[in-house]
Scaffold this motif. Structure first.
Motif, PDB file in Angstrom:
ATOM      1  N   MET A  26       0.864  -1.166   0.000  1.00 52.58           N
ATOM      2  CA  MET A  26       0.000   0.000   0.000  1.00 52.58           C
ATOM      3  C   MET A  26       0.905   1.222   0.000  1.00 52.58           C
ATOM      4  O   MET A  26       1.686   1.439   0.921  1.00 52.58           O
ATOM      5  N   PHE A  50      -0.940  -5.069   5.273  1.00 61.76           N
ATOM      6  CA  PHE A  50      -0.236  -4.488   4.131  1.00 61.76           C
ATOM      7  C   PHE A  50       1.163  -4.021   4.524  1.00 61.76           C
ATOM      8  O   PHE A  50       1.404  -3.645   5.674  1.00 61.76           O
ATOM      9  N   THR A  93       2.754  -4.169  -8.199  1.00 64.03           N
ATOM     10  CA  THR A  93       1.472  -3.471  -8.109  1.00 64.03           C
ATOM     11  C   THR A  93       1.296  -2.979  -6.678  1.00 64.03           C
ATOM     12  O   THR A  93       1.957  -3.453  -5.754  1.00 64.03           O
ATOM     13  N   VAL A  95      -1.842  -0.994  -3.880  1.00 65.42           N
ATOM     14  CA  VAL A  95      -2.981  -0.157  -3.550  1.00 65.42           C
ATOM     15  C   VAL A  95      -2.400   1.237  -3.339  1.00 65.42           C
ATOM     16  O   VAL A  95      -1.507   1.418  -2.520  1.00 65.42           O
ATOM     17  N   VAL A 117      -1.386  -0.162 -10.433  1.00 65.78           N
ATOM     18  CA  VAL A 117      -2.349   0.236  -9.405  1.00 65.78           C
ATOM     19  C   VAL A 117      -3.494  -0.771  -9.353  1.00 65.78           C
ATOM     20  O   VAL A 117      -4.319  -0.837 -10.271  1.00 65.78           O
ATOM     21  N   SER A 118      -3.564  -1.543  -8.273  1.00 67.78           N
ATOM     22  CA  SER A 118      -4.661  -2.503  -8.153  1.00 67.78           C
ATOM     23  C   SER A 118      -5.942  -1.812  -7.711  1.00 67.78           C
ATOM     24  O   SER A 118      -7.043  -2.152  -8.168  1.00 67.78           O
ATOM     25  N   HIS A 119      -5.823  -0.861  -6.788  1.00 65.06           N
ATOM     26  CA  HIS A 119      -6.948  -0.089  -6.278  1.00 65.06           C
ATOM     27  C   HIS A 119      -6.460   1.332  -6.023  1.00 65.06           C
ATOM     28  O   HIS A 119      -5.309   1.533  -5.617  1.00 65.06           O
ATOM     29  N   VAL A 121      -7.238   4.826  -3.853  1.00 67.29           N
ATOM     30  CA  VAL A 121      -7.940   5.441  -2.723  1.00 67.29           C
ATOM     31  C   VAL A 121      -7.489   6.896  -2.624  1.00 67.29           C
ATOM     32  O   VAL A 121      -6.288   7.163  -2.546  1.00 67.29           O
ATOM     33  N   HIS A 239     -12.058   2.385  -7.363  1.00 73.38           N
ATOM     34  CA  HIS A 239     -11.649   3.692  -6.853  1.00 73.38           C
ATOM     35  C   HIS A 239     -12.553   4.101  -5.682  1.00 73.38           C
ATOM     36  O   HIS A 239     -13.774   4.122  -5.813  1.00 73.38           O
ATOM     37  N   ILE A 289     -11.236   2.025   4.184  1.00 73.44           N
ATOM     38  CA  ILE A 289     -10.342   1.446   3.181  1.00 73.44           C
ATOM     39  C   ILE A 289     -10.406  -0.076   3.247  1.00 73.44           C
ATOM     40  O   ILE A 289     -10.497  -0.749   2.214  1.00 73.44           O
ATOM     41  N   LEU A 293     -11.606  -2.660   0.245  1.00 72.36           N
ATOM     42  CA  LEU A 293     -10.733  -3.671  -0.309  1.00 72.36           C
ATOM     43  C   LEU A 293     -11.287  -5.077  -0.091  1.00 72.36           C
ATOM     44  O   LEU A 293     -11.092  -5.963  -0.934  1.00 72.36           O
ATOM     45  N   VAL A 298      -7.655  -7.751  -2.876  1.00 74.91           N
ATOM     46  CA  VAL A 298      -6.330  -7.598  -3.492  1.00 74.91           C
ATOM     47  C   VAL A 298      -5.812  -8.980  -3.839  1.00 74.91           C
ATOM     48  O   VAL A 298      -5.704  -9.845  -2.969  1.00 74.91           O
TER      49      VAL A 298
END
Length: 300
Positions: A26, A50, A93, A95, A117-119, A121, A239, A289, A293, A298
């Motif tokens: 992250m 993370f 990758t 978050v 970028v997986s996710h 925020v 997102h 968050i 997720l 992830v």
């Protein structure tokens, strides 16, 4: 939490780290006038799941502080962030979490390097499409953003270092809750900002930005604005936008229409929090968050 040093493209960067190698990465990207400590309240809530990494971005904290505006164009900032991901992530990758100016880099990664970028925020930070529209409209966001012109002014750094950086603390205050700013934190921020060269480096983020700001009541015609095609500003990954509703610098109109740029957008608006939500509501932000997720796992 621990401090680590990275060499990115031959330059020294300081990084705040929590969690263990092998956990999903992250990446936390701070804004102005903060540094990696923007996330020191939030990261411990997420470090069990993370590997949490928050660099002092170029121009801030203990990282490299070039003095030329050209060193702060978006491709250079994205290169730094991409190198941090490559260093810490086994699958390259992350978050990506952005706040304030850190959101510009986070969104830039999502646009130009979506494979990293997986996710995404964002906490009280803006996508360039809706934000440019709001800044150019001449209305309330235009009025709230007038400080940008002031910070871009030549020589502004000399004013900001006077009286132990009093004017920078005034920027923090701006009718928002500063109960989290303890004397120890105040000292740490002043050390991070440093002298005139240090403050100039921070201001160069504003000076390098191509976004245009209208004068109140005087909208900028669309043909005079930067070309921001929607297809180039697409957020394809899940997102989450978290918004402290008492923010006096960034108003809700700064993200109106954001859904038109996103494939999978969740917006969570939080009352009784403002621009400094990461300090004021760290546990709440972390919980949101985590729920986001968990609904979109992830994949390691």
């Amino acid at each position: 939490m621990r401090q680590e040093t990275l060499i990115l493209s031959g330059h020294r960067f300081n990084v705040l780290v929590a969690g263990e190698a092998g956990q999903p990465l992250m990446l936390f990207l701070h804004g102005f006038p903060e540094y990696s400590a923007a996330y020191e309240d939030l990261m411990p809530h997420l470090a069990e799941e993370f590997l949490c990494v928050a660099p002092d971005q170029r121009g801030f904290g203990a990282s490299w502080k070039p003095q030329n505006v050209k060193d702060y164009v978006l491709p250079a900032l994205l290169s730094d962030a991409a190198e941090v991901i490559a260093h810490y992530s086994s699958d390259r990758t992350a978050v990506v979490v952005g706040h304030d100016w850190g959101s510009a880099v986070a969104y830039g990664l999502a646009f130009r390097f979506p494979e990293l970028v997986s996710h995404l925020v964002i906490a009280n930070g803006v996508h360039p499409g809706p934000f440019q529209r709001a800044m150019a409209a001449g209305g309330r966001q235009t009025e709230a953003s007038q400080y940008i012109s002031d910070l871009r002014a030549e020589g502004k750094e000399h004013e900001l270092v006077r009286d132990e950086h009093a004017a920078i603390f005034d920027i923090f205050n701006k009718h928002m809750d500063m109960g989290w700013m303890t004397p120890a934190r105040r000292d740490a921020y002043r050390k991070a900002w440093g002298d005139v060269d240090g403050v100039r480096a921070m201001l160069n983020w504003y000076r390098a930005s191509p976004l245009k700001l209208a004068k109140p009541g005087e909208p900028i015609p669309p043909e005079d604005l930067p070309d921001l095609p929607k297809e180039a500003l697409r957020v394809s990954m899940p997102h989450l936008l978290i918004w402290g509703m008492n923010d006096s610098a960034l108003l809700p109109e700064s993200y109106e229409g954001l859904e038109a740029y996103c494939d999978d957008l969740t917006i969570e608006e939080i009352e009784n929090a403002d621009h400094w939500i990461l300090h004021q509501r760290a546990a709440d932000v972390a919980a949101r968050i985590r729920r986001f997720l968990e609904a979109r796992p992830v994949v390691q």
